[in-house]
Design an enzyme around this catalytic site. Structure first.
Site, PDB file in Angstrom:
ATOM      1  N   ASP A 162       0.859  -1.177   0.000  1.00 33.90           N
ATOM      2  CA  ASP A 162       0.000   0.000   0.000  1.00 33.90           C
ATOM      3  C   ASP A 162       0.905   1.241   0.000  1.00 33.90           C
ATOM      4  O   ASP A 162       2.130   1.146   0.117  1.00 33.90           O
ATOM      5  CB  ASP A 162      -0.970  -0.027   1.189  1.00 33.90           C
ATOM      6  CG  ASP A 162      -2.206   0.824   0.915  1.00 33.90           C
ATOM      7  OD1 ASP A 162      -2.172   1.651  -0.022  1.00 33.90           O
ATOM      8  OD2 ASP A 162      -3.213   0.683   1.635  1.00 33.90           O
TER       9      ASP A 162
HETATM   10  C1  BGC Z   1      -5.063   3.190   0.183  1.00 37.40           C
HETATM   11  C2  BGC Z   1      -5.257   2.156  -0.893  1.00 37.40           C
HETATM   12  C3  BGC Z   1      -5.121   2.806  -2.241  1.00 37.40           C
HETATM   13  C4  BGC Z   1      -3.765   3.456  -2.327  1.00 37.40           C
HETATM   14  C5  BGC Z   1      -3.476   4.097  -3.670  1.00 37.40           C
HETATM   15  C6  BGC Z   1      -3.820   4.024  -0.005  1.00 37.40           C
HETATM   16  O1  BGC Z   1      -3.798   5.081   0.865  1.00 37.40           O
HETATM   17  O2  BGC Z   1      -5.019   2.520   1.432  1.00 37.40           O
HETATM   18  O3  BGC Z   1      -6.512   1.548  -0.734  1.00 37.40           O
HETATM   19  O4  BGC Z   1      -5.313   1.857  -3.244  1.00 37.40           O
HETATM   20  O5  BGC Z   1      -3.704   4.473  -1.333  1.00 37.40           O
HETATM   21  O6  BGC Z   1      -4.215   5.228  -3.883  1.00 37.40           O
END
Ligand code: BGC
Length: 792
Positions: free
Chosen positions: A319
């Site tokens: 993530d």
């Molecule tokens: C979130 C994810 C997301 C990623 C990319 C993160 O902060 O937890 O769910 O896909 O950002 O935007």
């Protein structure tokens, strides 16, 4: 001995990962041995001899820098720490020397996130394909969570449809739209089970139940990836967030999770597993720690469960900045250690941490990270790129879709209609308030969501144009006109308002109307990422507004907008009609009008329990028994005398205000007795992985009212006498059945190993000789049941 045997039969790379991985112990080896059976790529969409040959040939030509490049992901701002584009614009130096365009052109960037739009993606893609030495295309990933331009309800609303076929269709629709902007990878579905309404990301998943969650997970994968990933309309899914992020303690965002392995496997992992079995191409590791080990450096999750047990062939992406955050978790003192731990645990791609590109070269040189492990990760990334056909079709497909698509509107309208859950519909002067009668000509529409296009969409809906959205006001006005009626709109208050200056206008409008429709609830940003709440009431002074309008004595329809269960206790006691509408999307107003006027009967069922009070959270229907069950005690009364020493609260009942699976409609369904295909199953037949149809439960459902409607018939199973405590009941089947007035249908639920098994103390799925009860009915409170035994 076992260790040597495993090494000998394992690929060099995965052995290296196992040996070098953090905290991987000998205990782990038994599972590794099992895993060898699944080691050859098993995902039909990703694994083919042709793809492996192409990967081999490319790998041979790649330099170390180019290999690491495939494992690196940035957005179009390059790297600015956790900063966003706005911060970067204010301070270009924050870029830290990373420029995505230059990286793409020199083959040092494998994928990009949230870089959307044909012009932009094509520009970066040209840099990669035309200028880089090996012409390896970039993969563009984005958070397309519930539609790209034509927006459908948020995943929690889709959970309420209990309609996986519909979910598959809307998922496919958003892939068709977003691929025209160059996006071939969705950071979706989010399959985190959430039993705690305080957690804001509850809105991004299918709710509290593993069985429903698994059904929805499969549907998203099928919709996104289709039968053929190389179809330019298909996108690779990224199943997130692995794992158990939804159990963040106290519902506080990014908080730690701690649970037994039995609970993890039984209640949290099934949707991820279902997604992998359905062919998910990628997985995103979660931010949280699980039992003390951050999910982004967790070999138990990423190696043992995901790869060894489930045979996952795709790649794992971290993530956002999660590898860097390992230092915040306190399990790494420096970037090199964080990189080593994440990489050896099984995170193939670094999203935005700027660690793999800076740290991996040194770790490889010093021998702390074997080259074979790097090759293995690069192979996984390239495998997905080949499977997507990116080498043949690297650019945005067709003509870019920039606005809601009219042919897609009926589908998103249907999805919204199916997602609405009618929670209450009392009679006022002899008739239920809904559907609105022809006498309901003058409508007072009240509340901050009544005429608010942006807030019909909810979180993660970056793409749409607000002018595409049908508001409630617009839809009700057009309907009222046909009915010689009128609509007066009063906002009444703001989302988190404290002033009551708008109340008088709202009360006045209600007094002059035949019915007051209140559109109240959360704004989109109150749920979603970093949207944890400690209070679950209607925000601000919206409940006071509701009370003021209710005091007029006019019939009230309360439309609740929220990304989570709210505490609706006052409303449930004082308001005649309540409908949960989540965040319905582009066709919000039209769908709401269809249901209010009765063109469509509501059919949604709650995917999460709605509490009486926030103190009940986490709240879920498949509770475990206790030694002091409060059966037969009136929990509405405070305890006195004999009723105290039970598993209960002294101030609220144990149960939900509105339970999981509950939802009314404009007719009544009645259920016949549950019958079973036999009275017992021998253990030797039942305790066999993959055994299907060991028992069939059947019940007849009848539309006993006067309107056609759809019922979600639900099958719950519970068992007593097992070696470990079992939930009192859990969902093991559901079916949507549409019936005309007076019509009946027999509905059958086959129960096999998957439905009857549970995890024992060795964390193995088993069926034991126990006594089963099967309930079939309209919610998790279904009362009709039948029993059978699994005989020793
Ligand atoms: C979130 C994810 C997301 C990623 C990319 C993160 O902060 O937890 O769910 O896909 O950002 O935007």
């Amino acid at each position: 001995m076992l260790f040597l045997k495993v090494c000998a039969s394992s690929s060099a790379a995965s052995t290296a990962r196992k040996m070098a991985g953090v905290g991987i112990t000998f205990v782990f080896l038994a599972a590794s041995a099992v895993a060898q059976k699944a080691a050859a790529p098993s995902n039909k969409q990703l694994a083919s001899a042709a793809i492996e040959r192409k990967v081999d040939s490319l790998l041979k030509q790649m330099t170390l820098e180019e290999k690491i490049g495939q494992l690196v992901q940035y957005n179009d701002s390059g790297y600015a720490g956790a900063a966003d584009a706005a911060q970067l614009a204010a301070n270009p130096e924050a870029r830290n020397g990373v420029n995505s365009m230059e990286l793409a052109a020199s083959g040092k960037l494998g994928s990009m996130l949230n870089t959307v739009g044909a012009e932009k993606t094509n520009a970066f893609q040209h840099a990669a394909v035309d200028k880089s030495r090996l012409h390896i295309p970039l993969l563009f990933g984005a958070d397309i969570i519930h539609g790209y331009r034509t927006i459908y309800p948020q995943p929690l609303g889709l959970g309420a449809t209990f309609d996986p076929e519909l979910v598959k269709d809307v998922a496919h629709m958003s892939a068709v739209e977003a691929t025209t902007a160059g996006v071939r990878w969705f950071y979706s579905p989010m399959v985190d089970i959430s039993r705690d309404a305080r957690w804001g990301r509850t809105t991004e998943g299918a709710g509290e139940d593993a069985y429903l969650g698994a059904a929805m997970a499969r549907a998203y994968i099928q919709g996104y990836q289709g039968d053929d990933l190389s179809n330019p309309e298909s996108v690779a899914a990224s199943v997130k967030h692995f794992a158990a992020y939804g159990a963040a303690e106290a519902g506080r965002e990014y908080n730690t999770t701690d649970m037994s392995e039995i609970r993890l496997r039984q209640d949290y992992l099934p949707p991820y597993k279902a997604a992998v079995e359905a062919g998910a191409a990628t997985i995103m590791s979660a931010f949280n720690a699980l039992n003390g080990v951050p999910a982004t450096a967790n070999p138990f999750l990423l190696q043992k469960v995901l790869r060894d047990e489930w045979g996952f062939d795709g790649f794992v992406v971290s993530d956002y900045t999660a590898i860097m955050e390992l230092t915040h978790h306190g399990i790494a003192l420096d970037p090199a250690t964080a990189t080593r731990k994440a990489f050896l645990a099984g995170v193939d791609v670094d999203m935005m941490s700027h660690y793999y590109d800076t740290e991996l070269p040194g770790l490889i040189r010093s021998g702390q990270v074997p080259m074979s492990v790097v090759d293995e990760s690069v192979r996984r990334v390239l495998r997905v790129k080949f499977a997507l056909g990116l080498f043949e079709h690297p650019y945005a497909r067709g003509t870019e879709i920039t606005a809601a698509v009219s042919e897609h509107r009926p589908l998103v309208r249907k999805a919204a209609e199916e997602s609405f859950v009618l929670l209450k519909n009392d009679a006022v002067q002899g008739n239920p308030v809904l559907p609105l009668s022809s006498g309901a000509k003058k409508i007072a529409l009240i509340g901050p969501l009544g005429d608010n296009p942006g807030e019909m969409l909810g979180s993660w809906s970056g793409g749409p144009q607000l002018s595409d959205v049908v508001t409630i006001k617009a839809a009700l006005e057009s309907r009222a006109k046909k009915n010689d009626g009128s609509v007066v709109f009063e906002k009444g208050t703001e989302f988190t308002g404290t002033s009551d200056s708008g109340f008088a206008g709202a009360v006045q409008a209600a007094k002059q109307a035949d019915v007051a429709v209140l559109a109240l609830g959360e704004s989109g940003v109150m749920s979603g990422e970093a949207g944890s709440r400690a209070h679950l009431d209607l925000p601000g002074n919206q409940e006071q507004l509701l009370e003021a309008v209710a005091a007029t004595g006019k019939p009230i329809v309360l439309l609740v907008f929220s990304g989570r269960p709210l505490v609706l206790t006052w409303a449930a006691q004082h308001v005649a009609a309540i409908m949960e509408v989540w965040f319905p999307g582009t066709e919000a107003g039209s769908a709401i009008a269809d249901v209010l006027y009765g063109d469509v009967s509501p059919s949604g069922k709650l995917p999460m329990s709605f509490p009486w009070a926030v103190g009940q959270e986490p709240l879920y229907y498949n509770q475990f028994p206790t030694g002091r069950p409060a059966t037969g005690i009136d929990l509405m009364q405070p305890p006195g005398g004999d009723s105290r020493f039970f598993s209960r609260y002294i101030d609220v009942p144990n149960r939900a205000l509105f339970p999981f699976g509950f939802g009314l409609t404009y007719t009544q369904f009645s259920y016949g007795k549950v019958s079973l295909s036999r009275t017992a199953v021998p253990l030797r037949e039942a305790n066999v992985q993959g055994a299907r149809n060991l028992m069939t439960a059947t019940a007849t459902v009848t539309n006993a009212g006067s309107r056609a409607a759809t019922e979600v018939v639900q099958c719950y199973v519970g068992n007593l006498g097992a070696s470990v405590e079992q939930p009192i009941r859990s969902l093991q089947g559901f079916a949507r059945v549409t019936l005309k007035p007076g019509e009946s249908r027999q509905v059958s639920f086959p129960l096999g190993f998957d439905e009857l098994s549970f995890y024992n103390s060795e964390n193995r799925a088993v069926v034991e000789p126990t006594q089963y009860t099967v309930w079939v009915g309209d919610s998790s409170l279904a009362t009709d049941s039948a029993e059978f035994k699994v005989n020793p």
